[in-house]
Scaffold this motif. Structure first.
Motif, PDB file in Angstrom:
ATOM      1  N   ARG A 225      64.671  45.698  20.769  1.00 29.29           N
ATOM      2  CA  ARG A 225      64.451  46.309  22.077  1.00 29.29           C
ATOM      3  C   ARG A 225      65.778  46.548  22.784  1.00 29.29           C
ATOM      4  O   ARG A 225      65.841  46.605  24.000  1.00 29.29           O
ATOM      5  CB  ARG A 225      63.511  45.442  22.909  1.00 29.29           C
ATOM      6  CG  ARG A 225      62.071  45.629  22.432  1.00 29.29           C
ATOM      7  CD  ARG A 225      61.174  44.558  22.943  1.00 29.29           C
ATOM      8  NE  ARG A 225      60.789  44.796  24.313  1.00 29.29           N
ATOM      9  CZ  ARG A 225      60.027  43.993  25.021  1.00 29.29           C
ATOM     10  NH1 ARG A 225      59.570  42.902  24.467  1.00 29.29           N
ATOM     11  NH2 ARG A 225      59.701  44.278  26.253  1.00 29.29           N
ATOM     12  N   LYS A 235      68.301  46.403  36.458  1.00 29.57           N
ATOM     13  CA  LYS A 235      67.322  45.378  36.784  1.00 29.57           C
ATOM     14  C   LYS A 235      66.029  46.027  37.234  1.00 29.57           C
ATOM     15  O   LYS A 235      66.032  46.979  37.997  1.00 29.57           O
ATOM     16  CB  LYS A 235      67.864  44.496  37.918  1.00 29.57           C
ATOM     17  CG  LYS A 235      68.876  43.516  37.430  1.00 29.57           C
ATOM     18  CD  LYS A 235      68.175  42.263  37.047  1.00 29.57           C
ATOM     19  CE  LYS A 235      69.091  41.296  36.358  1.00 29.57           C
ATOM     20  NZ  LYS A 235      68.336  40.261  35.690  1.00 29.57           N
ATOM     21  N   MET A 236      64.904  45.461  36.753  1.00 32.03           N
ATOM     22  CA  MET A 236      63.619  45.953  37.213  1.00 32.03           C
ATOM     23  C   MET A 236      63.373  45.466  38.633  1.00 32.03           C
ATOM     24  O   MET A 236      62.836  46.173  39.463  1.00 32.03           O
ATOM     25  CB  MET A 236      62.526  45.431  36.291  1.00 32.03           C
ATOM     26  CG  MET A 236      61.150  45.928  36.615  1.00 32.03           C
ATOM     27  SD  MET A 236      59.963  45.223  35.476  1.00 32.03           S
ATOM     28  CE  MET A 236      58.467  45.928  36.120  1.00 32.03           C
ATOM     29  N   LYS A 237      63.762  44.226  38.878  1.00 31.09           N
ATOM     30  CA  LYS A 237      63.582  43.655  40.208  1.00 31.09           C
ATOM     31  C   LYS A 237      64.932  43.203  40.728  1.00 31.09           C
ATOM     32  O   LYS A 237      65.245  42.010  40.693  1.00 31.09           O
ATOM     33  CB  LYS A 237      62.610  42.477  40.155  1.00 31.09           C
ATOM     34  CG  LYS A 237      61.209  42.897  39.738  1.00 31.09           C
ATOM     35  CD  LYS A 237      60.304  41.715  39.533  1.00 31.09           C
ATOM     36  CE  LYS A 237      58.905  42.185  39.178  1.00 31.09           C
ATOM     37  NZ  LYS A 237      58.051  41.089  38.727  1.00 31.09           N
TER      38      LYS A 237
ATOM     39  N   GLU B 107      54.587  42.330  33.421  1.00 33.91           N
ATOM     40  CA  GLU B 107      55.331  43.547  33.783  1.00 33.91           C
ATOM     41  C   GLU B 107      56.833  43.389  33.570  1.00 33.91           C
ATOM     42  O   GLU B 107      57.511  44.345  33.215  1.00 33.91           O
ATOM     43  CB  GLU B 107      55.026  43.984  35.211  1.00 33.91           C
ATOM     44  CG  GLU B 107      55.337  42.948  36.258  1.00 33.91           C
ATOM     45  CD  GLU B 107      55.185  43.510  37.658  1.00 33.91           C
ATOM     46  OE1 GLU B 107      54.570  44.564  37.808  1.00 33.91           O
ATOM     47  OE2 GLU B 107      55.694  42.874  38.596  1.00 33.91           O
ATOM     48  N   VAL B 110      57.539  44.050  29.889  1.00 34.85           N
ATOM     49  CA  VAL B 110      57.511  45.476  29.558  1.00 34.85           C
ATOM     50  C   VAL B 110      58.780  46.154  30.070  1.00 34.85           C
ATOM     51  O   VAL B 110      59.310  47.066  29.450  1.00 34.85           O
ATOM     52  CB  VAL B 110      56.245  46.139  30.133  1.00 34.85           C
ATOM     53  CG1 VAL B 110      56.230  47.627  29.841  1.00 34.85           C
ATOM     54  CG2 VAL B 110      55.010  45.485  29.554  1.00 34.85           C
ATOM     55  N   GLY B 111      59.306  45.647  31.182  1.00 31.38           N
ATOM     56  CA  GLY B 111      60.523  46.225  31.749  1.00 31.38           C
ATOM     57  C   GLY B 111      61.790  45.846  30.996  1.00 31.38           C
ATOM     58  O   GLY B 111      62.847  46.413  31.251  1.00 31.38           O
ATOM     59  N   ILE B 124      62.181  52.441  35.905  1.00 33.02           N
ATOM     60  CA  ILE B 124      61.631  51.321  35.139  1.00 33.02           C
ATOM     61  C   ILE B 124      60.202  51.050  35.595  1.00 33.02           C
ATOM     62  O   ILE B 124      59.292  50.918  34.789  1.00 33.02           O
ATOM     63  CB  ILE B 124      62.481  50.042  35.310  1.00 33.02           C
ATOM     64  CG1 ILE B 124      63.865  50.242  34.721  1.00 33.02           C
ATOM     65  CG2 ILE B 124      61.798  48.859  34.634  1.00 33.02           C
ATOM     66  CD1 ILE B 124      64.790  49.041  34.854  1.00 33.02           C
ATOM     67  N   TRP B 125      60.011  51.034  36.923  1.00 35.52           N
ATOM     68  CA  TRP B 125      58.682  50.735  37.461  1.00 35.52           C
ATOM     69  C   TRP B 125      57.657  51.755  36.995  1.00 35.52           C
ATOM     70  O   TRP B 125      56.548  51.382  36.596  1.00 35.52           O
ATOM     71  CB  TRP B 125      58.720  50.680  38.985  1.00 35.52           C
ATOM     72  CG  TRP B 125      59.278  49.376  39.453  1.00 35.52           C
ATOM     73  CD1 TRP B 125      60.580  49.110  39.723  1.00 35.52           C
ATOM     74  CD2 TRP B 125      58.564  48.156  39.652  1.00 35.52           C
ATOM     75  NE1 TRP B 125      60.739  47.801  40.086  1.00 35.52           N
ATOM     76  CE2 TRP B 125      59.521  47.183  40.063  1.00 35.52           C
ATOM     77  CE3 TRP B 125      57.228  47.774  39.529  1.00 35.52           C
ATOM     78  CZ2 TRP B 125      59.169  45.872  40.344  1.00 35.52           C
ATOM     79  CZ3 TRP B 125      56.886  46.454  39.818  1.00 35.52           C
ATOM     80  CH2 TRP B 125      57.848  45.528  40.209  1.00 35.52           C
ATOM     81  N   VAL B 128      56.947  51.222  33.288  1.00 37.04           N
ATOM     82  CA  VAL B 128      56.150  50.018  33.046  1.00 37.04           C
ATOM     83  C   VAL B 128      54.681  50.310  33.320  1.00 37.04           C
ATOM     84  O   VAL B 128      53.794  49.971  32.533  1.00 37.04           O
ATOM     85  CB  VAL B 128      56.650  48.851  33.939  1.00 37.04           C
ATOM     86  CG1 VAL B 128      55.644  47.724  33.976  1.00 37.04           C
ATOM     87  CG2 VAL B 128      57.986  48.345  33.440  1.00 37.04           C
ATOM     88  N   GLY B 160      55.689  47.176  25.738  1.00 35.21           N
ATOM     89  CA  GLY B 160      57.115  46.913  25.873  1.00 35.21           C
ATOM     90  C   GLY B 160      57.947  47.895  25.077  1.00 35.21           C
ATOM     91  O   GLY B 160      59.022  48.311  25.501  1.00 35.21           O
TER      92      GLY B 160
END
Lengths: 281, 283
Positions: A225, A235-237, B107, B110-111, B124-125, B128, B160
């Motif tokens: 991956r 970053k996603m968050k 989540e 997957v991100g 990304i959001w 996902v 993912g």
């Protein structure tokens, strides 16, 4: 039995403290600890206790939960008290047989107890109100400046979060292996300490083998991956400071200023020292 | 255009002694030629040790060929500068769901792929969300992976990979560790990807019934491709499949047995409905 272990226990509820940026909480703990060890008079400790009470109240975590963390250090606290009480030289308070308790010893013991309790409470309130993931994110971002010294902060944070994710999986595996050994007549409960420790060897060997196999698989899956180290990742968050974080920083700053003022100011310290000397007389 | 093309692929595991001299050479892949076109659903069947997983790892540049070449979307997998492009073009799902989920929340896992590719946060959001929806796991997005069933975990793994927007997805025995109901939901999700999203799918398995709907099937044995064709062509050769220790799907097997007893049924019946229809025709 093994499932009772909870590491980095998190108490889920909604509160301001929960929603604070983990960086604020980490820095706050650090400053709180520094403050604790810099106090020179009782007023400083009173301030520390007041601050702790305020944070606990805001966090909505039941006090019972926080004091649970204190049980683990009961032994250390007892030893500290005993050593400080009996081994500090000074003006004798009570004296019997070969043991002397001094005023200085008593004061020292009380101080140490307050320090230790506040220390443990302060750090456990952070883990209780922050998810492990959030905590590693905070460490990664907060220690980001270490990259200048070629410390792979991102990779270390990734390792921490993977370790946390695999704790329940490995516990489950341990449980399974133990049950398999029990079914074949292994005995983990009886015998002396050496015997019981020996009985654990056949559990640990397959556990290690499987942990290494998992690590290999996981590394392959991560590479598949496209994980290639912490650099260049998005970053996603992402952590973003909000208004409440700014407010928290201001409160922290105020606390620090007050701490230095009240806890270390010579006038106040002198005042308390005078009272103390009067008692001694 | 071929999205994946393996040309005379040879891979040897070389065991070395302490001085580093080779003592034993195992040929895991022996002159394998497999090509997959864009949008195809290809099944690769084989018994344990047939080399099918080794082949899968070549498509993702985890293993490199000893001889021959593997071309993924025009890129040679041995080209080191393109390794990450190869891996994001050909996404890979592995066998054990527990060992490939990295995140502590569905989540976030997957991100993980898009994060590694440096995709901006807002995208990304959306990726996902779309990936979780594609495998029907959107409602579990806030759950911890530990609380999911095997089939659900495997669907999260697929999501993912999807979130990396690959052109092709390789599944290496994704159902081997699942119970029958988990297998069914994963296979349904995979078929949905191929039918609805037009994703190129390479499904590696030893369960024949999972590849009944594939466009083409390759059967591997001892590192070689021994059979190659549409499911109908493959499954009509029941005797040869059995000599390779592969189980034929139930309906195909019944039809074959009936035919042996003299009932005039056609070769290569794949599903129950087909079998019923053909039997009714006989009366």
């Amino acid at each position: 039995m093994i499932r009772d272990i909870t590491i980095g226990q998190y108490y889920q509820t909604k509160s301001v403290i929960h929603r604070l940026d983990p960086r604020v909480k980490l820095l706050g703990t650090l400053l709180f600890i520094i403050a604790l060890f810099s106090y020179k008079n009782p007023l400083g400790y009173a301030l520390g206790i007041a601050f702790m009470c305020m944070v606990i109240k805001l966090s909505h975590v039941p006090v019972k939960f926080i004091t649970k963390g204190l049980k683990g250090i009961m032994m250390i606290m007892c030893i500290t008290v005993v050593i400080n009480l009996f081994l500090t030289a000074g003006t004798p308070l009570i004296s019997f047989w070969k043991i002397t308790i001094t005023y200085e010893g008593l004061a020292m013991a009380v101080t140490m107890i307050i320090r230790l309790i506040l220390l443990i409470m302060g750090s456990s309130i952070v883990t209780l109100t922050t998810t492990p993931n959030n905590l590693t994110d905070g460490l990664e971002k907060g220690l980001g400046f270490m990259k200048v010294f070629h410390v792979p902060v991102g990779d270390v944070a990734m390792m921490m979060s993977i370790a946390l994710r695999f704790i329940p999986i490995l516990l489950e595996e341990t449980d399974r292996i133990m049950k398999a050994q029990l079914a074949r007549g292994a005995d983990f409960e009886n015998g002396n300490l050496v015997k019981r420790a020996k009985a654990l060897v056949p559990v640990l060997v397959p556990l290690f083998v499987s942990a290494f196999r998992r690590a290999g698989d996981l590394a392959m899956a991560m590479e598949a991956r496209c994980y290639r180290g912490g650099d260049g990742r998005t970053k996603m968050k992402p952590l973003v400071y909000k208004k409440r974080d700014a407010v928290a920083y201001i409160i922290l700053f105020a606390f620090m200023v007050l701490s230095i003022f009240l806890g270390r100011w010579s006038v106040i310290t002198g005042f308390f020292n005078n009272i103390y000397l009067n008692i001694l007389k | 255009m071929d999205i994946v093309k393996a040309d005379n692929l040879v891979f040897e595991y070389i065991r070395r002694d302490d001085e580093g001299n080779p003592v034993d050479v195992t040929t895991a892949l022996d002159h394998v030629n497999i090509d997959v076109k864009q949008g195809e659903f290809v099944g690769i069947l084989g018994h344990n040790g047939s080399g099918k997983s080794t082949f899968a790892k070549h498509l993702n540049a985890i293993l490199y060929p000893t001889e021959g070449t593997v071309i993924v979307d025009g890129m040679n997998t041995t080209d080191e500068s393109r390794v990450w492009d190869v891996r994001s073009t050909a996404g890979m799902v592995f066998q054990n769901p527990d060992n490939q989920i990295i995140g502590q929340v569905v989540e976030e896992d997957v991100g993980f792929g898009p994060e590694n590719l440096g995709v901006p946060t807002a995208e990304i959001w959306s990726r996902v969300e779309e990936s979780l929806r594609a495998v029907g796991m959107l409602e579990f997005r806030y759950k911890s992976p530990g609380k999911l069933s095997g089939g659900q975990k495997q669907r999260v793994s697929i999501a993912g990979v999807l979130a990396m927007h690959p052109k092709c997805i390789i599944l290496d025995e994704p159902t081997a560790m699942l119970d029958p109901s988990g297998r069914k939901e994963v296979v349904r999700a995979i078929r949905g990807l191929n039918d609805v999203e037009k994703m190129t799918v390479i499904l590696i398995t030893h369960y024949m019934d999972e590849v009944v709907h594939a466009d083409r099937i390759f059967v591997m044995d001892k590192g070689r491709v021994v059979m190659h064709g549409t499911p109908r062509e493959i499954f009509s050769q029941v005797e040869q499949l059995e000599s390779l220790r592969l189980d034929v799907p139930g309906p195909t097997r019944i039809a074959w047995e009936l035919k042996k007893k003299g009932i005039p049924l056609p070769d290569g019946i794949l599903t129950c409905e087909e079998l019923v229809k053909e039997i009714q025709k006989c009366r």
